[in-house]
Write an enzyme that holds these catalytic residues in place. Sequence first.
Site, PDB file in Angstrom:
ATOM      1  N   ASN A 126       0.876  -1.174   0.000  1.00  0.00           N
ATOM      2  CA  ASN A 126       0.000   0.000   0.000  1.00  0.00           C
ATOM      3  C   ASN A 126       0.912   1.223   0.000  1.00  0.00           C
ATOM      4  O   ASN A 126       1.389   1.645   1.046  1.00  0.00           O
ATOM      5  CB  ASN A 126      -0.914  -0.031   1.233  1.00  0.00           C
ATOM      6  CG  ASN A 126      -1.841   1.167   1.282  1.00  0.00           C
ATOM      7  OD1 ASN A 126      -1.913   1.947   0.336  1.00  0.00           O
ATOM      8  ND2 ASN A 126      -2.557   1.315   2.392  1.00  0.00           N
ATOM      9  N   LYS A 137       0.144   4.140  -0.473  1.00  0.00           N
ATOM     10  CA  LYS A 137      -0.546   5.356   0.015  1.00  0.00           C
ATOM     11  C   LYS A 137      -0.229   6.505  -0.941  1.00  0.00           C
ATOM     12  O   LYS A 137      -0.157   6.276  -2.146  1.00  0.00           O
ATOM     13  CB  LYS A 137      -0.166   5.627   1.473  1.00  0.00           C
ATOM     14  CG  LYS A 137      -0.350   4.374   2.350  1.00  0.00           C
ATOM     15  CD  LYS A 137      -0.223   4.621   3.815  1.00  0.00           C
ATOM     16  CE  LYS A 137      -0.451   3.320   4.588  1.00  0.00           C
ATOM     17  NZ  LYS A 137      -0.472   3.489   6.025  1.00  0.00           N
ATOM     18  N   HIS A 181      -9.659   1.656   4.061  1.00  0.00           N
ATOM     19  CA  HIS A 181      -8.452   1.865   4.865  1.00  0.00           C
ATOM     20  C   HIS A 181      -8.754   2.891   5.965  1.00  0.00           C
ATOM     21  O   HIS A 181      -9.514   3.838   5.746  1.00  0.00           O
ATOM     22  CB  HIS A 181      -7.299   2.349   3.977  1.00  0.00           C
ATOM     23  CG  HIS A 181      -5.993   2.293   4.709  1.00  0.00           C
ATOM     24  ND1 HIS A 181      -5.611   3.282   5.587  1.00  0.00           N
ATOM     25  CD2 HIS A 181      -5.019   1.355   4.734  1.00  0.00           C
ATOM     26  CE1 HIS A 181      -4.442   2.941   6.118  1.00  0.00           C
ATOM     27  NE2 HIS A 181      -4.062   1.784   5.614  1.00  0.00           N
ATOM     28  N   GLU A 222      -7.148   5.291   7.025  1.00  0.00           N
ATOM     29  CA  GLU A 222      -6.853   6.686   6.676  1.00  0.00           C
ATOM     30  C   GLU A 222      -8.021   7.302   5.906  1.00  0.00           C
ATOM     31  O   GLU A 222      -8.286   8.504   6.007  1.00  0.00           O
ATOM     32  CB  GLU A 222      -5.533   6.753   5.884  1.00  0.00           C
ATOM     33  CG  GLU A 222      -4.347   6.530   6.830  1.00  0.00           C
ATOM     34  CD  GLU A 222      -3.155   5.823   6.228  1.00  0.00           C
ATOM     35  OE1 GLU A 222      -3.037   5.759   4.993  1.00  0.00           O
ATOM     36  OE2 GLU A 222      -2.333   5.315   7.019  1.00  0.00           O
ATOM     37  N   GLU A 235      -6.233  -4.201  10.375  1.00  0.00           N
ATOM     38  CA  GLU A 235      -5.159  -3.241  10.611  1.00  0.00           C
ATOM     39  C   GLU A 235      -5.480  -2.416  11.850  1.00  0.00           C
ATOM     40  O   GLU A 235      -6.226  -1.417  11.760  1.00  0.00           O
ATOM     41  CB  GLU A 235      -5.008  -2.301   9.413  1.00  0.00           C
ATOM     42  CG  GLU A 235      -4.717  -3.012   8.118  1.00  0.00           C
ATOM     43  CD  GLU A 235      -4.039  -2.094   7.106  1.00  0.00           C
ATOM     44  OE1 GLU A 235      -3.101  -2.563   6.456  1.00  0.00           O
ATOM     45  OE2 GLU A 235      -4.428  -0.918   6.991  1.00  0.00           O
ATOM     46  N   GLY A 249       1.947   2.577  10.844  1.00  0.00           N
ATOM     47  CA  GLY A 249       3.005   3.566  10.645  1.00  0.00           C
ATOM     48  C   GLY A 249       3.642   4.038  11.943  1.00  0.00           C
ATOM     49  O   GLY A 249       4.393   5.003  11.963  1.00  0.00           O
ATOM     50  N   SER A 287       2.602  -1.723  10.483  1.00  0.00           N
ATOM     51  CA  SER A 287       4.041  -1.786  10.779  1.00  0.00           C
ATOM     52  C   SER A 287       4.654  -3.164  10.509  1.00  0.00           C
ATOM     53  O   SER A 287       5.554  -3.595  11.226  1.00  0.00           O
ATOM     54  CB  SER A 287       4.322  -1.327  12.213  1.00  0.00           C
ATOM     55  OG  SER A 287       3.977   0.035  12.366  1.00  0.00           O
TER      56      SER A 287
HETATM   57  C1  G2H Z   1      -1.324   0.065   7.500  1.00  0.00           C
HETATM   58  C2  G2H Z   1      -0.163  -0.325   6.697  1.00  0.00           C
HETATM   59  C3  G2H Z   1      -0.582  -0.544   5.270  1.00  0.00           C
HETATM   60  P1  G2H Z   1       2.173   0.502   7.647  1.00  0.00           P
HETATM   61  O1  G2H Z   1      -1.864   1.284   6.988  1.00  0.00           O
HETATM   62  O2  G2H Z   1      -1.933  -0.518   4.981  1.00  0.00           O
HETATM   63  O3  G2H Z   1       0.827   0.691   6.758  1.00  0.00           O
HETATM   64  O4  G2H Z   1       2.751  -0.826   7.235  1.00  0.00           O
HETATM   65  O5  G2H Z   1       3.068   1.653   7.269  1.00  0.00           O
HETATM   66  O6  G2H Z   1       1.782   0.512   9.087  1.00  0.00           O
END
Ligand code: G2H
Length: 250
Positions: free
Chosen positions: A10, A12, A95, A97, A167, A173, A213
């Site tokens: 992702n 983003k 998601h 976000e 998630e 993140g 993460s």
């Molecule tokens: C969660 C994830 C990917 P990250 O949003 O969707 O992001 O791995 O940076 O926590």
Amino acid sequence: MGRRFLVGGNWKANPKTIEEAKKLIELLNGAQINAEVDVVVGAPFIFLPLLKDTLRKDWHPSAENIFTKDNGAFTGEVTAPMLKSFGIEWTILGHSERRDILKEDDDFLAQKVTQALNHGLKIIFCCGEHLEERQAGTQNAFVSAQIEKMIPAVPEGKWGDVVIAYEPIWAIGTGKVASTKDAQDMGKVIRDILAAKVSPEVANATRILYGGSVKADNCNELAEQPDVDGFLVGGASLTAGFIDIVNSAS
Ligand code: G2H
């Protein structure tokens, strides 16, 4: 039959330029993969034609969102038929976000789920609780409600095109990865809801990912959990570590 592991990147809105996107694609295309695994790469709309044309053909470009309608007076939106006409087969939906920053609620997301699946897109549907719910011990109820609102939006015969990503928002993140137990426990909660509200067959076949993460150094133990069928990866999908995460499927 076992569920095939799936790793989603992702991006983003991280890559700022086409040059950055090209460099990332080059990195992915050079990767040696030793695992039986589906790989989906989520990227901003504007980079999708580039991914479609130049990403390795065994991996799949994905949108990160769609609109609820086919077309019309919806300034700034991109729709499922547009994506299909560019040969894009996947989209991420829901998601956190988009839920929290763009204020997309469960009803709006349910419309997107139906729209995507009716147009032949496959979806990675995200769910997950905030730190607040986790600290109050209400995370199972919170995530269950998100899944229960999505279930009726899946058209008959379309469950094979649905992947769910758990998630926890407090792990996104932040560098705070959920424990393997947290990830497994919620994967099981989600699978039990599917068994009770859809069918045991759908529950058994649906892939449930963990996201938050995920990195090369924490993915292996998570990948061994029975209800972790892959990952949705943000920050690390912009690095060579993504290759190690894809290979954790083996
Ligand atoms: C969660 C994830 C990917 P990250 O949003 O969707 O992001 O791995 O940076 O926590």
